[in-house]
Design an enzyme around this catalytic site. Structure first.
Site, PDB file in Angstrom:
ATOM      1  N   HIS A 142      48.183  15.653  84.037  1.00  0.00           N
ATOM      2  CA  HIS A 142      48.784  14.866  85.249  1.00  0.00           C
ATOM      3  C   HIS A 142      49.792  13.987  84.947  1.00  0.00           C
ATOM      4  CE1 HIS A 142      45.463  16.837  87.138  1.00  0.00           C
ATOM      5  NE2 HIS A 142      45.552  16.482  88.227  1.00  0.00           N
TER       6      HIS A 142
ATOM      7  N   HIS B 248      40.511  10.615  81.950  1.00  0.00           N
ATOM      8  CA  HIS B 248      41.228  10.160  80.713  1.00  0.00           C
ATOM      9  C   HIS B 248      41.215   8.851  80.217  1.00  0.00           C
ATOM     10  CE1 HIS B 248      43.610  13.835  80.459  1.00  0.00           C
ATOM     11  NE2 HIS B 248      43.774  13.857  81.816  1.00  0.00           N
TER      12      HIS B 248
END
Length: 333
Positions: free
Chosen positions: A227, A282
């Site tokens: 992303h 993440h």
């Protein structure tokens, strides 16, 4: 004074000019009192040069449309070939990225003593995965195609779009390749592997997962953040586009509001990266590397394509040379 006006060509040019079908230009030189500053105005590929000449002669000169644009005779066809090449390369990059996306990642050793790093809850994305192409590619693309050319006539949209395609396509390939090679463990891996909370191990460092295999394998693709890298590759490129469009680094581009407009896409990309940490998808180092990766490809693609030209007051042919970039802005302009 010297006045150059575009007139329709009377026929097809032969030889070197055979590939360029642009209009002819008639130049008439009359007596001038002294050498004056040459003004160059370019709008929609129509160029008018107004200057002064010390010669008292009147000499009509005809030049091709390609010469007016500072392009070789085959410039228009070369531009079309470049656009086709960029489009084909982007399609190939998307295909390679899609193939890497579905590959099974490296089954990385999972130390039990580090399970505290991988035991965060599994939740939904603040920015859904399906929105990444919109955020990284379609939004900058729409802006590049819709920006009014009259505000900055030096724009070369085909170069701008080609650079965006290169930035996003290459970033996706490298990001997916790194994910599969490293096999980084996500912060929510335990919730993916053992949804019922009962941890089981096949052997030391090898978990016996009871969750859905696709969800578990996605839990092994933490490094780097896709992303983040995709968002930075598209939005940093968009910031560079805005910087050139608003002439940041030059005298007329030093207003504060212009700087805010230029930085807005990059701040949006930063927001996307921070949501990846907030959602426990993440680690912070995944986001940092993803941001650096996307930024690097955006800058490299911009420098390679040079979508903007800087107007010159000394050489008419230099008007369309791709010699301006906000990364190399001449503060004297």
């Amino acid at each position: 004074m010297t006045l150059r006006l575009s007139l329709p060509s009377s026929g097809t040019m032969r030889g070197h000019d055979d590939a360029c079908m642009g209009p002819m230009t008639t130049t008439t030189t009359t007596t001038g009192e002294s050498s004056a500053e040459r003004r160059v105005v370019e709008m929609n590929d129509d160029v008018v040069h107004v200057g002064a000449s010390e010669s008292g002669r009147t000499s009509p000169v005809e030049t091709s449309g390609c010469e007016r644009e500072g392009m070789p005779a085959s410039g228009r066809r070369a531009r079309a070939r470049a656009m086709t090449t960029d489009a084909c390369a982007f399609v190939v990059a998307v295909a390679i990225g899609a193939w890497l996306e579905v590959m099974r990642p490296t089954q990385r050793f999972v130390p039990r003593e580090l399970m505290w790093r991988y035991s965060y809850p599994h939740g939904e994305n603040t920015v859904p995965t399906v929105m990444v192409p919109v955020v990284a590619f379609l939004a900058p693309l729409c802006f590049a195609l819709s920006a009014p050319r009259r505000w900055n006539p030096a724009v070369r949209r085909e170069r701008a779009v080609g650079g965006l395609c290169a930035s996003v396509g290459l970033t996706w390939i490298v990001t997916c390749g790194m994910k599969n090679l490293v096999g980084g463990i996500r912060p929510d891996f335990a919730a993916r592997c053992w949804p019922d909370g009962d941890q089981a191990w096949a052997s030391a460092g090898v978990p016996r997962c009871s969750g859905d295999d696709d969800v578990v394998q996605q839990g092994r693709k933490s490094f780097p953040s896709g992303h983040t890298s995709m968002s930075f590759s598209g939005f940093v490129y968009c910031s560079l586009y805005l910087a050139a469009w608003l002439r940041i680094g030059r005298e007329e581009g030093r207003a504060w509001w212009k700087l805010c407009v230029v930085l807005a896409p990059t701040v949006l990309a930063l927001f996307v990266g921070l949501t990846r940490i907030h959602d426990y998808w993440h680690h912070w180092e995944d986001v940092v590397v993803g941001a650096l990766l996307g930024t690097a490809f955006a800058c490299a693609s911009w420098m390679h394509k040079r979508p903007y030209a800087r107007a010159s007051t000394s050489d008419a042919r230099a008007n369309t040379l791709e010699n301006y970039s906000p990364l190399l802005a001449d503060v004297r302009d």
